[in-house]
Design a protein around this motif. Sequence first.
Motif, PDB file in Angstrom:
ATOM      1  N   ILE A   1       0.827  -1.214   0.000  1.00 52.91           N
ATOM      2  CA  ILE A   1       0.000   0.000   0.000  1.00 52.91           C
ATOM      3  C   ILE A   1       0.859   1.261   0.000  1.00 52.91           C
ATOM      4  O   ILE A   1       0.638   2.189  -0.795  1.00 52.91           O
ATOM      5  CB  ILE A   1      -0.958   0.005   1.207  1.00 52.91           C
ATOM      6  N   THR A   2       1.852   1.315   0.891  1.00 54.20           N
ATOM      7  CA  THR A   2       2.672   2.524   0.986  1.00 54.20           C
ATOM      8  C   THR A   2       3.497   2.738  -0.291  1.00 54.20           C
ATOM      9  O   THR A   2       3.640   3.869  -0.756  1.00 54.20           O
ATOM     10  CB  THR A   2       3.620   2.459   2.199  1.00 54.20           C
ATOM     11  N   THR A   3       4.018   1.664  -0.861  1.00 54.23           N
ATOM     12  CA  THR A   3       4.799   1.793  -2.097  1.00 54.23           C
ATOM     13  C   THR A   3       3.936   2.301  -3.241  1.00 54.23           C
ATOM     14  O   THR A   3       4.341   3.187  -4.011  1.00 54.23           O
ATOM     15  CB  THR A   3       5.433   0.442  -2.482  1.00 54.23           C
ATOM     16  N   ALA A   4       2.730   1.752  -3.358  1.00 54.23           N
ATOM     17  CA  ALA A   4       1.820   2.181  -4.421  1.00 54.23           C
ATOM     18  C   ALA A   4       1.428   3.654  -4.249  1.00 54.23           C
ATOM     19  O   ALA A   4       1.374   4.413  -5.233  1.00 54.23           O
ATOM     20  CB  ALA A   4       0.576   1.306  -4.424  1.00 54.23           C
ATOM     21  N   MET A   5       1.179   4.065  -3.012  1.00 52.31           N
ATOM     22  CA  MET A   5       0.800   5.452  -2.765  1.00 52.31           C
ATOM     23  C   MET A   5       1.966   6.404  -3.003  1.00 52.31           C
ATOM     24  O   MET A   5       1.794   7.493  -3.557  1.00 52.31           O
ATOM     25  CB  MET A   5       0.262   5.596  -1.334  1.00 52.31           C
TER      26      MET A   5
ATOM     27  N   ARG B   1       4.434   6.037  -5.093  1.00 53.62           N
ATOM     28  CA  ARG B   1       4.644   6.180  -6.531  1.00 53.62           C
ATOM     29  C   ARG B   1       3.484   6.902  -7.207  1.00 53.62           C
ATOM     30  O   ARG B   1       3.676   7.593  -8.208  1.00 53.62           O
ATOM     31  CB  ARG B   1       4.838   4.794  -7.141  1.00 53.62           C
ATOM     32  N   GLY B   2       2.292   6.738  -6.649  1.00 53.56           N
ATOM     33  CA  GLY B   2       1.130   7.390  -7.234  1.00 53.56           C
ATOM     34  C   GLY B   2       1.079   8.888  -6.973  1.00 53.56           C
ATOM     35  O   GLY B   2       0.787   9.678  -7.880  1.00 53.56           O
ATOM     36  N   PHE B   3       1.385   9.298  -5.740  1.00 53.61           N
ATOM     37  CA  PHE B   3       1.305  10.719  -5.384  1.00 53.61           C
ATOM     38  C   PHE B   3       2.617  11.459  -5.668  1.00 53.61           C
ATOM     39  O   PHE B   3       2.614  12.633  -5.991  1.00 53.61           O
ATOM     40  CB  PHE B   3       0.935  10.864  -3.910  1.00 53.61           C
ATOM     41  N   HIS B   4       3.752  10.778  -5.472  1.00 54.38           N
ATOM     42  CA  HIS B   4       5.070  11.331  -5.783  1.00 54.38           C
ATOM     43  C   HIS B   4       5.246  12.729  -5.202  1.00 54.38           C
ATOM     44  O   HIS B   4       5.601  13.679  -5.927  1.00 54.38           O
ATOM     45  CB  HIS B   4       5.299  11.347  -7.296  1.00 54.38           C
ATOM     46  N   MET B   5       5.022  12.896  -3.920  1.00 51.89           N
ATOM     47  CA  MET B   5       5.163  14.198  -3.270  1.00 51.89           C
ATOM     48  C   MET B   5       6.585  14.390  -2.748  1.00 51.89           C
ATOM     49  O   MET B   5       7.255  13.432  -2.367  1.00 51.89           O
ATOM     50  CB  MET B   5       4.160  14.309  -2.116  1.00 51.89           C
ATOM     51  N   ASP B   6       7.020  15.643  -2.714  1.00 54.73           N
ATOM     52  CA  ASP B   6       8.372  15.972  -2.270  1.00 54.73           C
ATOM     53  C   ASP B   6       8.466  15.971  -0.753  1.00 54.73           C
ATOM     54  O   ASP B   6       7.519  16.312  -0.046  1.00 54.73           O
ATOM     55  CB  ASP B   6       8.779  17.355  -2.791  1.00 54.73           C
ATOM     56  N   ARG B   7       9.634  15.608  -0.263  1.00 48.00           N
ATOM     57  CA  ARG B   7       9.915  15.641   1.175  1.00 48.00           C
ATOM     58  C   ARG B   7      10.254  17.066   1.605  1.00 48.00           C
ATOM     59  O   ARG B   7      10.759  17.862   0.801  1.00 48.00           O
ATOM     60  CB  ARG B   7      11.080  14.712   1.518  1.00 48.00           C
ATOM     61  N   PRO B   8      10.028  17.393   2.860  1.00 44.48           N
ATOM     62  CA  PRO B   8      10.336  18.763   3.326  1.00 44.48           C
ATOM     63  C   PRO B   8      11.827  19.083   3.251  1.00 44.48           C
ATOM     64  O   PRO B   8      12.208  20.225   3.033  1.00 44.48           O
ATOM     65  CB  PRO B   8       9.828  18.770   4.773  1.00 44.48           C
TER      66      PRO B   8
ATOM     67  N   GLY C   1      14.049  15.708  -1.897  1.00 43.88           N
ATOM     68  CA  GLY C   1      13.839  14.330  -2.320  1.00 43.88           C
ATOM     69  C   GLY C   1      12.358  14.054  -2.539  1.00 43.88           C
ATOM     70  O   GLY C   1      11.502  14.873  -2.206  1.00 43.88           O
ATOM     71  N   GLY C   2      12.067  12.899  -3.103  1.00 44.31           N
ATOM     72  CA  GLY C   2      10.681  12.581  -3.423  1.00 44.31           C
ATOM     73  C   GLY C   2      10.127  11.439  -2.600  1.00 44.31           C
ATOM     74  O   GLY C   2      10.717  11.009  -1.615  1.00 44.31           O
ATOM     75  N   TYR C   3       8.957  10.977  -3.019  1.00 41.80           N
ATOM     76  CA  TYR C   3       8.262   9.847  -2.386  1.00 41.80           C
ATOM     77  C   TYR C   3       8.043  10.063  -0.886  1.00 41.80           C
ATOM     78  O   TYR C   3       8.322   9.205  -0.067  1.00 41.80           O
ATOM     79  CB  TYR C   3       9.032   8.546  -2.627  1.00 41.80           C
ATOM     80  N   SER C   4       7.523  11.219  -0.558  1.00 41.60           N
ATOM     81  CA  SER C   4       7.315  11.557   0.849  1.00 41.60           C
ATOM     82  C   SER C   4       6.029  10.972   1.422  1.00 41.60           C
ATOM     83  O   SER C   4       5.983  10.605   2.592  1.00 41.60           O
ATOM     84  CB  SER C   4       7.281  13.089   1.001  1.00 41.60           C
ATOM     85  N   PHE C   5       5.012  10.872   0.587  1.00 43.20           N
ATOM     86  CA  PHE C   5       3.662  10.544   1.077  1.00 43.20           C
ATOM     87  C   PHE C   5       3.232   9.147   0.658  1.00 43.20           C
ATOM     88  O   PHE C   5       3.254   8.827  -0.537  1.00 43.20           O
ATOM     89  CB  PHE C   5       2.672  11.576   0.533  1.00 43.20           C
TER      90      PHE C   5
ATOM     91  N   GLY D   1      -2.306   5.452   9.666  1.00 43.60           N
ATOM     92  CA  GLY D   1      -3.575   4.837   9.285  1.00 43.60           C
ATOM     93  C   GLY D   1      -3.385   3.598   8.435  1.00 43.60           C
ATOM     94  O   GLY D   1      -4.060   2.584   8.631  1.00 43.60           O
ATOM     95  N   VAL D   2      -2.441   3.651   7.494  1.00 42.50           N
ATOM     96  CA  VAL D   2      -2.164   2.504   6.635  1.00 42.50           C
ATOM     97  C   VAL D   2      -1.643   1.332   7.453  1.00 42.50           C
ATOM     98  O   VAL D   2      -2.045   0.178   7.259  1.00 42.50           O
ATOM     99  CB  VAL D   2      -1.149   2.887   5.537  1.00 42.50           C
TER     100      VAL D   2
END
Length: 258
Positions: free
Chosen positions: A128-132, A134-141, A144-148, A205-206
């Motif tokens: 679930i976390t890997t799919a999310m 890659r799907g949302f691809h949000m930046d870290r504070p 870098g990416g894959y924050s969310f 939550g996940v």
Amino acid sequence: MLPTIKKGQLLLVLLLITLTAHAQNDTIKTTLKWHQRQSFKIAAVPVFLTAAALTTMSVDQHTDVSKYNIQSEFLEEPQMIRTNIDDKLRYAPVAMVYGLNLVGIGGKNNFGERTIILAKSILIQHIITTAMKRGFHMDRPGGGGYSFPSAHTARAFATATFMHYEYKDVSPWYSVAGYSFAAATGALRVVNNHHWLPDVLVGAGVGILSTKLVYLTHKHKLTKWLDKWGNKDKKENRLTLLPSYTGEGPGVYLNLKL
């Protein structure tokens, strides 16, 4: 501000997971009230955490509950300790479960059964976390990416929920200990500037949902298979394993009663 399409995607993912939990609940009577249904008990906390995350992501970035404002407040605290101990804390509940069993404090399931449950929980959480991510691809504070969402936090709450189910009937303090480690892991992900607060909330939550789904659907096939070999209450062992010595050297004596 969170783009509308991403909010819609998040709600869709949450809806699909919640419907999955509801579909597994075939044994619940329709006469039960909504808050008594198993599907509500499984999804209530993840839904609440996701709603809180959406709030911090959707409001204006200058408001107090904005993820940007919350992040800056964490980083401005001089007493905050920067550490990578959160890499280890996420597995603390697992170590506690097996440690308690090692000293004779048994939980809900035997070694084999709980190990299968743990493996399934971690696998579901990882998927679930890997799919999310890659799907949302949000930046870290911090770059870098894959924050969310936060995979560390998801793993921590998955293992904490595992400990909760195994030892909640022994003492509620075991649940408190497990979730304390999980909460500390999530907090440190924000303090160390690896994640935004909503990353951590949804990750929690996940993790909770993943383990709850496993406990709801697990069939305890290993225990049923072991029961075929004899009654648990009998003290007679079907397998005898002893060291032996012959003129040719040391060996092992094996006796299996069928």
